[in-house]
Design an enzyme around this catalytic site. Sequence first.
Site, PDB file in Angstrom:
ATOM      1  N   ASP A  36       0.814  -1.220   0.000  1.00  0.00           N
ATOM      2  CA  ASP A  36       0.000   0.000   0.000  1.00  0.00           C
ATOM      3  C   ASP A  36       0.850   1.274   0.000  1.00  0.00           C
ATOM      4  O   ASP A  36       1.984   1.271   0.470  1.00  0.00           O
ATOM      5  CB  ASP A  36      -0.867   0.045   1.272  1.00  0.00           C
ATOM      6  CG  ASP A  36      -2.014  -0.945   1.241  1.00  0.00           C
ATOM      7  OD1 ASP A  36      -2.073  -1.779   0.320  1.00  0.00           O
ATOM      8  OD2 ASP A  36      -2.850  -0.874   2.160  1.00  0.00           O
ATOM      9  N   HIS A 181       3.633  -2.433   3.192  1.00  0.00           N
ATOM     10  CA  HIS A 181       3.626  -1.064   2.663  1.00  0.00           C
ATOM     11  C   HIS A 181       4.937  -0.733   1.954  1.00  0.00           C
ATOM     12  O   HIS A 181       6.005  -1.039   2.485  1.00  0.00           O
ATOM     13  CB  HIS A 181       3.409  -0.057   3.799  1.00  0.00           C
ATOM     14  CG  HIS A 181       2.077  -0.180   4.470  1.00  0.00           C
ATOM     15  ND1 HIS A 181       1.793  -1.167   5.376  1.00  0.00           N
ATOM     16  CD2 HIS A 181       0.941   0.549   4.322  1.00  0.00           C
ATOM     17  CE1 HIS A 181       0.530  -1.045   5.770  1.00  0.00           C
ATOM     18  NE2 HIS A 181      -0.011  -0.018   5.150  1.00  0.00           N
TER      19      HIS A 181
HETATM   20 ZN   LIG Z   1      -2.582   3.272   3.158  1.00  0.00          ZN
END
Ligand SMILES: [Zn+2]
Length: 229
Positions: A36, A181
């Site tokens: 992400d 992430h």
């Molecule tokens: Zn995010």
Amino acid sequence: MLVVVAALFFAYVSWSYSNTLARVATAEKAVALTYDDGPNPPHTQALLELLEERGARATFFLKGRNVEAFPELAAQVAAAGHEVANHSYHHHAMGSLRKAGMVAELQRTNALIVDATGVEPVLFRPPFGVQGAGLKRALEELGMLSVLADASGADWEVTDPREVADRVLADVGPGSIVLLHDGHGDVDEPREQAGRAHSVAASALIIDELRSRGYRFVTVSELLDLAGG
Ligand SMILES: [Zn+2]
């Protein structure tokens, strides 16, 4: 009366989340790694190199603002065979927006991703995992699906790669969707994002361990095709 209101509220919340995906029901040893908040050079680059070395594909939930800043890197992600997906433009919690605001966030980001990669995303990951009332209708309007995860490295607070990997490995199984992430959702300025080297290092540990357990790495859309198998 209160019981009725509470029951209606519960039913509405359940309905709002009813076509959200966190894991695919399959017996196949396949998992979807997801990243992400990117693209975020140089960490997205490092991740692309690692994934290529290991012959693994992943799904990148891109932040519109970062795609706007780094369109060429978004194009590289798609060209390497990974799935590109939508993580909103501003990274606001969807619960703070009305349906029209959600649709605007999603459409703006889809347009940026199409411009950069030529690919129209069909998957959306709500920032902070917060869906908010109205998101289901917004996604239906756009023909998109909300994707959460069932195995998280908590790499926004854990910075030791071994610990990030162990958290994922403790929860992962056939059909899992792994949350990691390559960027920072809560940082507005795309060029001021901090390091994600620990997430990249954790990814190497996760891929090697899962491969030794017989797993393969597919995109979220490919994982969906395995449902029921
Ligand atoms: Zn995010």
